[in-house]
Design a protein around this motif. Structure first.
Motif, PDB file in Angstrom:
ATOM      1  N   GLY A 140      11.355  18.197-109.768  1.00  0.00           N
ATOM      2  CA  GLY A 140      10.179  17.618-109.151  1.00  0.00           C
ATOM      3  C   GLY A 140      10.147  17.840-107.650  1.00  0.00           C
ATOM      4  O   GLY A 140      10.996  18.542-107.086  1.00  0.00           O
ATOM      5  N   PRO A 141       9.180  17.216-106.954  1.00  0.00           N
ATOM      6  CA  PRO A 141       8.941  17.574-105.555  1.00  0.00           C
ATOM      7  C   PRO A 141       9.937  17.032-104.548  1.00  0.00           C
ATOM      8  O   PRO A 141      10.070  17.582-103.457  1.00  0.00           O
ATOM      9  CB  PRO A 141       7.545  16.984-105.292  1.00  0.00           C
ATOM     10  CG  PRO A 141       7.395  15.887-106.284  1.00  0.00           C
ATOM     11  CD  PRO A 141       8.143  16.337-107.502  1.00  0.00           C
ATOM     12  N   SER A 142      10.678  15.965-104.855  1.00  0.00           N
ATOM     13  CA  SER A 142      11.441  15.288-103.807  1.00  0.00           C
ATOM     14  C   SER A 142      12.796  15.910-103.516  1.00  0.00           C
ATOM     15  O   SER A 142      13.361  15.682-102.452  1.00  0.00           O
ATOM     16  CB  SER A 142      11.631  13.815-104.165  1.00  0.00           C
ATOM     17  OG  SER A 142      12.392  13.690-105.354  1.00  0.00           O
ATOM     18  N   ARG A 143      13.349  16.686-104.432  1.00  0.00           N
ATOM     19  CA  ARG A 143      14.714  17.192-104.258  1.00  0.00           C
ATOM     20  C   ARG A 143      14.785  18.708-104.339  1.00  0.00           C
ATOM     21  O   ARG A 143      15.798  19.258-104.758  1.00  0.00           O
ATOM     22  CB  ARG A 143      15.639  16.585-105.325  1.00  0.00           C
ATOM     23  CG  ARG A 143      15.602  15.069-105.425  1.00  0.00           C
ATOM     24  CD  ARG A 143      16.119  14.377-104.172  1.00  0.00           C
ATOM     25  NE  ARG A 143      17.533  14.589-103.967  1.00  0.00           N
ATOM     26  CZ  ARG A 143      18.488  13.876-104.571  1.00  0.00           C
ATOM     27  NH1 ARG A 143      18.169  12.938-105.445  1.00  0.00           N
ATOM     28  NH2 ARG A 143      19.758  14.095-104.293  1.00  0.00           N
ATOM     29  N   ARG A 144      13.720  19.390-103.946  1.00  0.00           N
ATOM     30  CA  ARG A 144      13.704  20.854-104.087  1.00  0.00           C
ATOM     31  C   ARG A 144      14.765  21.525-103.230  1.00  0.00           C
ATOM     32  O   ARG A 144      15.386  22.500-103.639  1.00  0.00           O
ATOM     33  CB  ARG A 144      12.323  21.400-103.730  1.00  0.00           C
ATOM     34  CG  ARG A 144      11.262  21.113-104.774  1.00  0.00           C
ATOM     35  CD  ARG A 144      10.012  21.941-104.534  1.00  0.00           C
ATOM     36  NE  ARG A 144       8.972  21.509-105.455  1.00  0.00           N
ATOM     37  CZ  ARG A 144       7.897  20.811-105.121  1.00  0.00           C
ATOM     38  NH1 ARG A 144       7.705  20.467-103.852  1.00  0.00           N
ATOM     39  NH2 ARG A 144       7.016  20.466-106.019  1.00  0.00           N
ATOM     40  N   GLY A 145      14.930  21.052-102.002  1.00  0.00           N
ATOM     41  CA  GLY A 145      15.931  21.663-101.133  1.00  0.00           C
ATOM     42  C   GLY A 145      17.321  21.566-101.723  1.00  0.00           C
ATOM     43  O   GLY A 145      18.087  22.530-101.732  1.00  0.00           O
ATOM     44  N   LEU A 146      17.676  20.380-102.225  1.00  0.00           N
ATOM     45  CA  LEU A 146      18.971  20.204-102.861  1.00  0.00           C
ATOM     46  C   LEU A 146      19.103  21.107-104.082  1.00  0.00           C
ATOM     47  O   LEU A 146      20.144  21.751-104.289  1.00  0.00           O
ATOM     48  CB  LEU A 146      19.149  18.743-103.272  1.00  0.00           C
ATOM     49  CG  LEU A 146      20.414  18.419-104.082  1.00  0.00           C
ATOM     50  CD1 LEU A 146      21.668  18.756-103.280  1.00  0.00           C
ATOM     51  CD2 LEU A 146      20.406  16.952-104.501  1.00  0.00           C
ATOM     52  N   ALA A 147      18.043  21.161-104.895  1.00  0.00           N
ATOM     53  CA  ALA A 147      18.088  22.001-106.098  1.00  0.00           C
ATOM     54  C   ALA A 147      18.312  23.456-105.755  1.00  0.00           C
ATOM     55  O   ALA A 147      19.127  24.143-106.383  1.00  0.00           O
ATOM     56  CB  ALA A 147      16.789  21.838-106.894  1.00  0.00           C
ATOM     57  N   MET A 148      17.601  23.950-104.743  1.00  0.00           N
ATOM     58  CA  MET A 148      17.757  25.349-104.361  1.00  0.00           C
ATOM     59  C   MET A 148      19.113  25.587-103.704  1.00  0.00           C
ATOM     60  O   MET A 148      19.715  26.655-103.858  1.00  0.00           O
ATOM     61  CB  MET A 148      16.623  25.776-103.426  1.00  0.00           C
ATOM     62  CG  MET A 148      15.253  25.822-104.110  1.00  0.00           C
ATOM     63  SD  MET A 148      15.204  26.951-105.543  1.00  0.00           S
ATOM     64  CE  MET A 148      15.598  25.850-106.918  1.00  0.00           C
ATOM     65  N   GLY A 149      19.613  24.591-102.969  1.00  0.00           N
ATOM     66  CA  GLY A 149      20.942  24.734-102.398  1.00  0.00           C
ATOM     67  C   GLY A 149      22.010  24.872-103.461  1.00  0.00           C
ATOM     68  O   GLY A 149      22.903  25.727-103.380  1.00  0.00           O
ATOM     69  N   LEU A 150      21.918  24.041-104.505  1.00  0.00           N
ATOM     70  CA  LEU A 150      22.880  24.128-105.605  1.00  0.00           C
ATOM     71  C   LEU A 150      22.754  25.448-106.353  1.00  0.00           C
ATOM     72  O   LEU A 150      23.766  26.075-106.713  1.00  0.00           O
ATOM     73  CB  LEU A 150      22.673  22.954-106.561  1.00  0.00           C
ATOM     74  CG  LEU A 150      23.051  21.575-106.009  1.00  0.00           C
ATOM     75  CD1 LEU A 150      22.534  20.472-106.925  1.00  0.00           C
ATOM     76  CD2 LEU A 150      24.558  21.458-105.826  1.00  0.00           C
TER      77      LEU A 150
END
Length: 413
Positions: A134-144
């Motif tokens: 979803g929209p709130s954790r995209r940066g973390l998701a892409m970092g992982l």
């Protein structure tokens, strides 16, 4: 039937599986980072840098074009079939081509297949993770996601460098790639689930958006939208310097008298910091905003490339490689998060594909430009020129890239 739930915690098992799958995708790329540039010189007798770097040009063009196709297919047919197709294409790369390639033409064919496979698999794992969180954790998701991929690039580059020193350039190092392909195909076929429903659930909960055809998505991501087009140009230049690093760094280090083992460590240091650093930078961009990481990361890469061009010896090159990895870690997941922030769920997969088209064309342009400049003026000059282009890209992003983090006000034209 209940709509799929969005969020990292809600989809932890599937998200973790996709992180592991992308590590295998990265490992397929890492099998080449140390060994193939040296195969060109030592096994196939290619003396010109332009000819020796042709495998990166083929890889970059194939991957860039496939990214666009992958995005369109993922929107039309679902994410999972595209992921499976990518692993099927990956299987023959180490088995039939790089393992026993009798001529450089076979290596080029192998890299075309590798580019197609990477475009299908890596693009799809990116899209699927954006779907899930979803929209709130995209940066973390892409970092992982990117951390897993590029940490695997680093580990595999170092491992294959050691294997090449102990057992020769072929065939032993490429047995690692064969194992990765088998594991990736098996995990994707048996365990990965479709995520297109998550994107549809996010779209249903969002304000209505206009339907965009493929041409409009291409134009927005390339030129019209200041955030998307800024991400595309920064991504292209980022991978331009990575294409140069892939093709020229091993040659630079071994020509200075470093062993294959030490060369493998240097080649691995840059993607290792790049990969692991994204565990921090992706999440920080969710808190601090995307723009500072893009601009600062591009400028830091430029400083690092200047250090490699002017450096002499293992320690100096190691420090510069670590800086290059840190700068790339700031940029890589953040640019993907920018695309996820701006593109609506209904056309996000296609926007990711177009962004990755421009980003991965940088591999080809970096190899072409680096090879030509190295042939004309030497490897240090080639690296210095690409460093200057990287600095210009960072300055352009500083002028044109708006902040896109969802909790901050959007600056849109």
């Amino acid at each position: 039937m209940n709509a799929p739930r969005l969020g990292l915690r809600e989809n932890a098992a599937q998200f973790t599986l996709l992180v592991a799958v992308n590590a295998l995708v990265g490992g397929m790329l890492g099998q080449e980072r140390t060994v193939v540039p040296l195969l060109a010189e030592q096994t196939f007798g290619l003396t010109g840098f332009s000819a020796a770097l042709s495998f990166i040009v083929v890889f970059g063009v194939a991957k860039a074009a496939t990214n666009v196709v992958a995005g369109a297919l993922a929107d039309r047919h679902g994410r999972r079939p595209v992921l499976l197709a990518g692993w099927v294409v990956a299987v023959p790369v180490p088995l039939l081509l790089l393992l026993w390639a009798p001529s450089w033409t076979w290596v080029l064919v192998a890299n075309a297949l590798l580019g197609i496979s990477q475009g299908l698999t890596w693009s799809t794992t990116v899209i699927m993770k954006i779907d899930l969180v979803g929209p709130s954790r995209r940066g973390l998701a892409m970092g992982l996601n990117e951390a897993a991929g590029y940490a695997a690039v680093a580990v595999t580059a170092s491992l294959t460098g050691w294997l090449a020193q102990e057992h020769g350039l072929r065939p032993v190092p490429f047995l690692v790639g064969l194992a990765y392909a088998a594991l990736g195909l098996g995990a994707s076929a048996l365990l990965v689930r479709e995520t297109r429903g998550h994107a549809r659930a996010e779209q249903a909960a969002a304000p209505p958006t206009a339907h965009l055809d493929g041409r409009e998505v291409l134009l927005r991501t390339t030129l019209r939208d200041p955030a998307l087009s800024s991400a595309s140009q920064a991504g292209l230049v980022n991978n331009l310097n990575d294409g140069l690093a892939w093709g020229l760094f091993p040659v630079l280090f071994t020509s200075a008298g470093l062993s294959l083992g030490r060369t493998g460590l240097l080649v691995a240091a840059y993607p290792a910091v790049w990969g692991l650093g994204q565990l921090v930078t992706g999440a920080l961009s969710d808190r601090r905003g995307r723009r500072p990481f893009v601009v600062g990361g591009m400028l830091l890469q430029a400083v690092a490339l200047a250090g490699i061009a002017m450096g002499d010896g293992f320690v100096a090159w190691l420090l510069a490689s670590l800086l290059l990895g840190a700068g790339t870690a700031m940029v890589y997941p953040t640019l993907l998060a920018v695309v996820g922030d701006v593109a609506a769920p209904s056309w996000r997969a296609r926007a990711v594909g177009v962004y990755r088209l421009w980003r991965d064309l940088g591999f080809a342009l970096g190899a072409l430009l680096g090879g030509l400049l190295a042939d004309l003026a030497g490897v240090p000059v080639a690296i210095g020129v690409v460093g200057a282009l990287t600095a210009l890209s960072g300055l352009l992003a500083a002028v044109r890239l708006p902040e896109t983090r969802p909790t901050l006000p959007l600056i849109r034209c």
